[in-house]
Design a protein around this motif. Structure first.
Motif, PDB file in Angstrom:
ATOM      1  N   ARG A  62       1.863   5.249  -9.547  1.00 39.19           N
ATOM      2  CA  ARG A  62       0.441   4.940  -9.383  1.00 39.19           C
ATOM      3  C   ARG A  62       0.107   3.589 -10.001  1.00 39.19           C
ATOM      4  O   ARG A  62      -0.773   2.872  -9.494  1.00 39.19           O
ATOM      5  CB  ARG A  62      -0.412   6.041  -9.994  1.00 39.19           C
ATOM      6  N   LEU A  67       0.076   5.340  -3.490  1.00 39.44           N
ATOM      7  CA  LEU A  67      -0.614   6.622  -3.398  1.00 39.44           C
ATOM      8  C   LEU A  67       0.410   7.744  -3.586  1.00 39.44           C
ATOM      9  O   LEU A  67       1.454   7.752  -2.924  1.00 39.44           O
ATOM     10  CB  LEU A  67      -1.321   6.761  -2.061  1.00 39.44           C
ATOM     11  N   ASP A  78      -3.133  11.661  -5.348  1.00 41.75           N
ATOM     12  CA  ASP A  78      -4.072  10.825  -4.601  1.00 41.75           C
ATOM     13  C   ASP A  78      -4.279  11.387  -3.202  1.00 41.75           C
ATOM     14  O   ASP A  78      -5.280  11.109  -2.555  1.00 41.75           O
ATOM     15  CB  ASP A  78      -3.528   9.404  -4.493  1.00 41.75           C
TER      16      ASP A  78
END
Length: 255
Positions: A62, A67, A78
């Motif tokens: 991240r 993502l 995410d």
């Protein structure tokens, strides 16, 4: 709505997959079905699946702007991976935002049992007929109403019919009765809770071209209508609602 559902085209694109065991193997199979190119943690990619839910790995990814989906760690995700009903090219995704994979699976199994194996063939037949459909109904509104009527419950192209794909030519050749005359359906709402809509009300909201409603009808109810349906605040039913299907919504009086 806690998340925005999207369908990603991953054919030939890199996706990071980390972790070992059956969870990682299942995610690998899913990515391979989608045509993704599976790479390791250090590779360049826009998406990553951390199959063992490792918090440190998820944090590193991240931090790189990737993502991340972390298995069984909704707080680190995410994006989440839905349960999938595959009737290629029709895909139905069921998600719970990580709340319960078991519930998503149970819903998928119910929907699987409802949908004909040849549903994808219907979608393909409609795609091949798109030019003929435009020629048959040049007006966009009339075309949408014809398609809605054909695909509606009991219609010639009802998606729950196993032979619906074979009926596309006869549907194109037939007469569309009553599509442009316009009709008005009235719904008196007993509750402001959209989850308490009757099946009829929910179906009509999904089909209507425009919604006439009193000012006290809650937005949560109006949000169940088609996004492109016109919303018109009015004090009474319209005398001339217009072509297609119009609805008149009002709240029931409480004694």
């Amino acid at each position: 709505m806690h998340s925005l559902p999207v369908f990603l085209r991953l054919q030939g694109r890199a996706v990071i997959l980390t972790g070992e065991g059956e969870a990682a193997a299942a995610k690998r199979r899913l990515l391979e079905r989608a045509g993704a190119r599976i790479v390791g943690e250090e590779a360049e990619a826009a998406l990553a699946i951390v199959a063992d839910g490792d918090e440190a790995v998820a944090a590193r990814l991240r931090a790189r702007g990737i993502l991340v989906n972390a298995t069984d760690r909704a707080d680190l995700c995410d994006f989440t991976l839905p349960a999938i009903v595959d009737r290629d090219p029709v895909l139905i995704a069921i998600g719970t935002g990580g709340a319960s994979a078991g519930l998503a699976k149970a819903l998928r199994q119910r929907i699987e049992a409802m949908l004909p194996a040849r549903l994808g063939a219907l979608a393909a037949a409609l795609y091949r007929a798109r030019d003929a459909i435009r020629a048959r109904w040049p007006d966009a509104g009339a075309r949408r109403r014809a398609i809605d009527a054909g695909l509606g419950a009991g219609g010639v192209l009802d998606p729950l019919r196993e032979d619906a794909a074979d009926a596309v030519p006869s549907w194109l050749a037939g007469e569309e009765a009553g599509l442009d005359g316009g009709r008005l359906a009235a719904i008196r709402l007993a509750s402001a809770d959209p989850d308490e809509l009757t099946l009829r009300a929910a179906r009509l909201l999904g089909e209507a071209d425009r919604i006439y409603h009193r000012g006290d009808v809650p937005r949560a109810i109006l949000d169940r209508a088609r996004a492109d349906a016109a919303r018109v605040v009015a004090d009474h039913k319209p005398d001339r609602p217009g072509a297609g299907l119009s609805l008149w919504l009002e709240m029931a009086e409480r004694g």
